[in-house]
Motif scaffolding. Structure first.
Motif, PDB file in Angstrom:
ATOM      1  N   PRO A 139       0.833  -1.216   0.000  1.00 25.79           N
ATOM      2  CA  PRO A 139       0.000   0.000   0.000  1.00 25.79           C
ATOM      3  C   PRO A 139       0.863   1.260   0.000  1.00 25.79           C
ATOM      4  O   PRO A 139       1.928   1.296   0.617  1.00 25.79           O
ATOM      5  N   PHE A 140       0.394   2.285  -0.692  1.00 25.16           N
ATOM      6  CA  PHE A 140       1.087   3.563  -0.718  1.00 25.16           C
ATOM      7  C   PHE A 140       0.887   4.250   0.624  1.00 25.16           C
ATOM      8  O   PHE A 140      -0.224   4.263   1.168  1.00 25.16           O
ATOM      9  N   GLN A 141       1.957   4.841   1.183  1.00 25.60           N
ATOM     10  CA  GLN A 141       1.923   5.366   2.552  1.00 25.60           C
ATOM     11  C   GLN A 141       1.116   6.642   2.714  1.00 25.60           C
ATOM     12  O   GLN A 141       0.734   6.985   3.828  1.00 25.60           O
ATOM     13  N   ASP A 142       0.806   7.369   1.625  1.00 20.34           N
ATOM     14  CA  ASP A 142       0.069   8.630   1.738  1.00 20.34           C
ATOM     15  C   ASP A 142      -1.105   8.657   0.749  1.00 20.34           C
ATOM     16  O   ASP A 142      -1.035   9.328  -0.283  1.00 20.34           O
ATOM     17  N   PRO A 143      -2.195   7.928   1.054  1.00 26.02           N
ATOM     18  CA  PRO A 143      -3.325   7.864   0.125  1.00 26.02           C
ATOM     19  C   PRO A 143      -3.955   9.228  -0.177  1.00 26.02           C
ATOM     20  O   PRO A 143      -4.455   9.444  -1.281  1.00 26.02           O
ATOM     21  N   SER A 144      -3.902  10.154   0.778  1.00 29.26           N
ATOM     22  CA  SER A 144      -4.501  11.468   0.519  1.00 29.26           C
ATOM     23  C   SER A 144      -3.703  12.228  -0.554  1.00 29.26           C
ATOM     24  O   SER A 144      -4.285  12.932  -1.385  1.00 29.26           O
ATOM     25  N   GLN A 188      -9.324   4.213  -3.787  1.00 24.16           N
ATOM     26  CA  GLN A 188      -9.729   3.649  -2.495  1.00 24.16           C
ATOM     27  C   GLN A 188      -8.527   3.142  -1.710  1.00 24.16           C
ATOM     28  O   GLN A 188      -8.380   3.430  -0.537  1.00 24.16           O
ATOM     29  N   SER A 189      -7.666   2.375  -2.388  1.00 23.43           N
ATOM     30  CA  SER A 189      -6.489   1.842  -1.698  1.00 23.43           C
ATOM     31  C   SER A 189      -5.322   1.770  -2.683  1.00 23.43           C
ATOM     32  O   SER A 189      -5.015   0.709  -3.212  1.00 23.43           O
ATOM     33  N   PRO A 190      -4.670   2.900  -2.902  1.00 23.45           N
ATOM     34  CA  PRO A 190      -3.574   2.930  -3.862  1.00 23.45           C
ATOM     35  C   PRO A 190      -2.338   2.186  -3.356  1.00 23.45           C
ATOM     36  O   PRO A 190      -2.082   2.136  -2.153  1.00 23.45           O
ATOM     37  N   THR A 191      -1.612   1.624  -4.307  1.00 22.17           N
ATOM     38  CA  THR A 191      -0.369   0.926  -3.978  1.00 22.17           C
ATOM     39  C   THR A 191       0.814   1.773  -4.447  1.00 22.17           C
ATOM     40  O   THR A 191       0.640   2.784  -5.129  1.00 22.17           O
ATOM     41  N   VAL A 192       1.999   1.326  -4.093  1.00 22.06           N
ATOM     42  CA  VAL A 192       3.218   2.007  -4.524  1.00 22.06           C
ATOM     43  C   VAL A 192       3.295   2.005  -6.048  1.00 22.06           C
ATOM     44  O   VAL A 192       3.675   2.999  -6.663  1.00 22.06           O
ATOM     45  N   GLN A 193       2.905   0.888  -6.673  1.00 26.79           N
ATOM     46  CA  GLN A 193       2.921   0.823  -8.140  1.00 26.79           C
ATOM     47  C   GLN A 193       1.927   1.822  -8.737  1.00 26.79           C
ATOM     48  O   GLN A 193       2.225   2.459  -9.749  1.00 26.79           O
TER      49      GLN A 193
END
Length: 176
Positions: free
Chosen positions: A97-102, A133-138
């Motif tokens: 998961p990407f650490q800063d979804p906002s 909704q839930s972005p990843t690093v990719q």
């Protein structure tokens, strides 16, 4: 052929018509009911700069794009020739998961607004927005790819010129 357009957003109005008398009549009617301020020819509307040339109008969001690159910390990035990697596939990612979804959501939403004058990023931006909704690093790497493309096309503009208004379409599909 007669063209009439009224663009309204909160308290900003743009009136256009190829009949000058019709515009003046409408302005007179509006002045009789509302307090209006006429600013003359349009130069900026909702953050979209309008450049007037003898060929027509050109819409650009170069300032907005520069601000977006600054927000993402990518003002000095190397540009990319395309907004989407050629081998990109739309598949579920098992990436972390990407650490800063906002931040991801803010950048993706800004790219959507930028696609008004840069429709060439619309597909890649839509793909990025599917992961809000839930972005990843990719997924964030994909956003950065679009931003690198923006860096190389920051001065592109959308033309509005007079000419043939016939709709044309092309396809390279082989239906054989």
């Amino acid at each position: 052929m007669v063209y009439k357009f009224i663009f309204l957003y909160v308290d900003d109005i743009i009136l256009t018509d190829n009949d000058h008398n019709a515009i003046q009549s409408l302005l007179h009617d509006l002045h009789s009911t509302f307090a209006l301020k006429q600013l003359g020819q349009i130069n900026l509307f909702l953050g979209i700069q309008v450049q007037h040339t003898p060929q027509g109008l050109f819409l650009t969001q170069a300032h907005y794009a520069a601000t977006l690159l600054n927000t993402a910390g990518m003002t000095d990035c190397i540009s990319s020739p395309t907004p989407l990697a050629p081998t990109s596939k739309s598949k579920p990612s098992t990436d972390q998961p990407f650490q800063d979804p906002s931040l991801y959501r803010r950048l993706a939403g800004s790219l959507q607004y930028l696609s008004i004058t840069q429709p060439d990023i619309a597909f890649a931006t839509n793909r990025a927005c599917q992961h809000m909704q839930s972005p990843t690093v990719q997924n964030f790497q994909d956003i950065k790819r679009i931003l690198r493309y923006i860096k190389g096309t920051i001065n592109f503009s959308l033309p509005i010129v007079t000419g043939d208004l016939q709709l044309q379409s092309y396809s390279d599909a082989d239906w054989a």
